[in-house]
Design a protein around this motif. Structure first.
Motif, PDB file in Angstrom:
ATOM      1  N   LEU A  26      -9.581   1.447   5.109  1.00 40.39           N
ATOM      2  CA  LEU A  26      -8.533   1.948   5.700  1.00 40.39           C
ATOM      3  C   LEU A  26      -9.120   3.561   6.307  1.00 40.39           C
ATOM      4  O   LEU A  26      -8.754   3.638   7.439  1.00 40.39           O
ATOM      5  CB  LEU A  26      -7.500   2.233   4.863  1.00 40.39           C
ATOM      6  N   LYS A  27      -9.936   4.077   5.605  1.00 40.93           N
ATOM      7  CA  LYS A  27     -10.533   5.326   5.981  1.00 40.93           C
ATOM      8  C   LYS A  27     -11.288   5.133   7.334  1.00 40.93           C
ATOM      9  O   LYS A  27     -11.197   5.628   8.280  1.00 40.93           O
ATOM     10  CB  LYS A  27     -11.579   5.899   5.163  1.00 40.93           C
ATOM     11  N   HIS A  30      -8.967   4.018  10.360  1.00 38.52           N
ATOM     12  CA  HIS A  30      -8.204   5.419  10.692  1.00 38.52           C
ATOM     13  C   HIS A  30      -9.023   6.284  11.476  1.00 38.52           C
ATOM     14  O   HIS A  30      -8.557   7.344  11.828  1.00 38.52           O
ATOM     15  CB  HIS A  30      -7.831   6.226   9.662  1.00 38.52           C
ATOM     16  N   HIS A  33      -7.269   6.456  16.225  1.00 41.77           N
ATOM     17  CA  HIS A  33      -5.820   7.162  16.305  1.00 41.77           C
ATOM     18  C   HIS A  33      -4.909   6.042  16.729  1.00 41.77           C
ATOM     19  O   HIS A  33      -3.690   6.359  16.479  1.00 41.77           O
ATOM     20  CB  HIS A  33      -5.659   8.191  17.123  1.00 41.77           C
ATOM     21  N   ASN A 108      -2.065   6.106   1.751  1.00 38.47           N
ATOM     22  CA  ASN A 108      -2.971   6.439   2.719  1.00 38.47           C
ATOM     23  C   ASN A 108      -2.495   6.017   4.129  1.00 38.47           C
ATOM     24  O   ASN A 108      -3.234   6.155   5.289  1.00 38.47           O
ATOM     25  CB  ASN A 108      -4.265   5.805   2.367  1.00 38.47           C
ATOM     26  N   ARG A 110      -0.772   6.070   7.623  1.00 37.51           N
ATOM     27  CA  ARG A 110      -0.196   7.326   8.587  1.00 37.51           C
ATOM     28  C   ARG A 110       1.235   7.008   9.264  1.00 37.51           C
ATOM     29  O   ARG A 110       1.735   5.801   8.884  1.00 37.51           O
ATOM     30  CB  ARG A 110      -1.130   7.253   9.818  1.00 37.51           C
ATOM     31  N   ASP A 113       1.528   3.649  11.261  1.00 38.11           N
ATOM     32  CA  ASP A 113       1.028   2.426  10.756  1.00 38.11           C
ATOM     33  C   ASP A 113       2.228   1.827   9.946  1.00 38.11           C
ATOM     34  O   ASP A 113       3.375   2.183   9.769  1.00 38.11           O
ATOM     35  CB  ASP A 113       0.120   2.633   9.648  1.00 38.11           C
TER      36      ASP A 113
END
Length: 280
Positions: A26-27, A30, A33, A108, A110, A113
């Motif tokens: 996920l990090k 991300h 954007h 986590n 946004r 998402d």
């Protein structure tokens, strides 16, 4: 078929590896954007009390997340996982709860998402549905997760991560899972697919993974941790992730994680074998 309850295994070493890698995926996703979708084929209950009858019966979390709870030298990937577990425990010093995969992702996500969660077990579905009832970015579906995975791709966002984490209660699950991922990949070839697998019968596991390796799909990564030698005795001796389209540098985070877990689990006197490979 629906007897499996993840509460027995919540927070064990396999969960730690799975969720640490999920958070790293996920990090890395991300970094762009653009919005993305998260699809979970077997979402479970969403969260687990480590003081209930399931966890008390096995105590598996004691050889998993509990070993990391008080550490002050964790590598960044494991630190993020533990920090999220602490957040799920509302900052309490005592480890009492462990989040399921949907809860980790929810912490986590946004605003842009979206999540699609599948769960077939009635009790776990009810818990999951209640947990996310008021979030318009999360859809909880009661139904077959493998069929749901194929139906959910390609997502409207054209970017997504799918976690496939079945119970493997019946032998045909192994082949069904591999075939479902291949079908989903044909519909959505750029998606990230994370297959969690146990090693109970090594030959059975390898046969499943060979289907994926021989599928012609490019860019696959295997991450595995073994705590005991393969055996014919009952029980899981290893667990891992088979990842299609792993984000760039995930292998670096995986190696850092596996190296630390090997040392950490080794302190209890058990031998740990780790495996990080890119299938040909």
């Amino acid at each position: 078929m629906l007897s499996y309850r993840h509460g027995y295994h919540a927070g064990n070493y396999a969960d730690v590896l799975k969720h640490t890698m999920l958070l790293q995926v996920l990090k890395l996703m991300h970094k762009k954007h653009k919005p993305m979708a998260y699809i979970d084929s077997h979402a479970g209950a969403g969260g687990y009390a480590l003081t209930d009858e399931f966890s008390k019966k096995t105590g598996e979390y004691l050889d998993g997340v509990d070993k990391l709870w008080g550490k002050d030298d964790l590598p960044e990937p494991l630190q993020q996982c533990v920090d999220d577990v602490k957040h799920f425990n509302q900052g309490e010093e005592e480890l009492a709860f462990y989040p399921g995969s949907p809860a980790f992702v929810d912490m986590n996500m946004r605003e842009k998402d979206r999540m699609v969660l599948h769960e077939l077990h009635g009790t776990d579905f009810a818990s999951l549905d209640e947990q996310f009832a008021n979030d318009r970015h999360i859809r909880v579906v009661k139904g077959d997760g493998l069929k749901g995975l194929i139906a959910a791709v390609p997502p409207l966002e054209r970017r997504g991560v799918a976690l496939i984490d079945p119970s493997y209660e019946i032998k045909t699950d192994y082949q069904d899972v591999a075939n479902a991922i291949i079908k989903a990949h044909k519909r959505f070839a750029t998606g990230v697919y994370m297959l969690w697998y146990p090693v109970v019968d090594r030959a059975q596991t390898e046969a499943m993974l060979k289907i994926l390796a021989d599928s012609g799909i490019k860019n696959q990564l295997r991450i595995e941790q073994s705590i005991t030698p393969d055996s014919d005795a009952f029980g899981m001796t290893a667990a891992g992730l088979w990842i299609i389209n792993p984000p760039w540098q995930l292998d670096i985070a995986a190696k850092e994680t596996l190296d630390y877990l090997e040392r950490c689990l080794g302190q209890s006197g058990g031998k740990t074998v780790v495996k990080l490979e890119v299938p040909e």
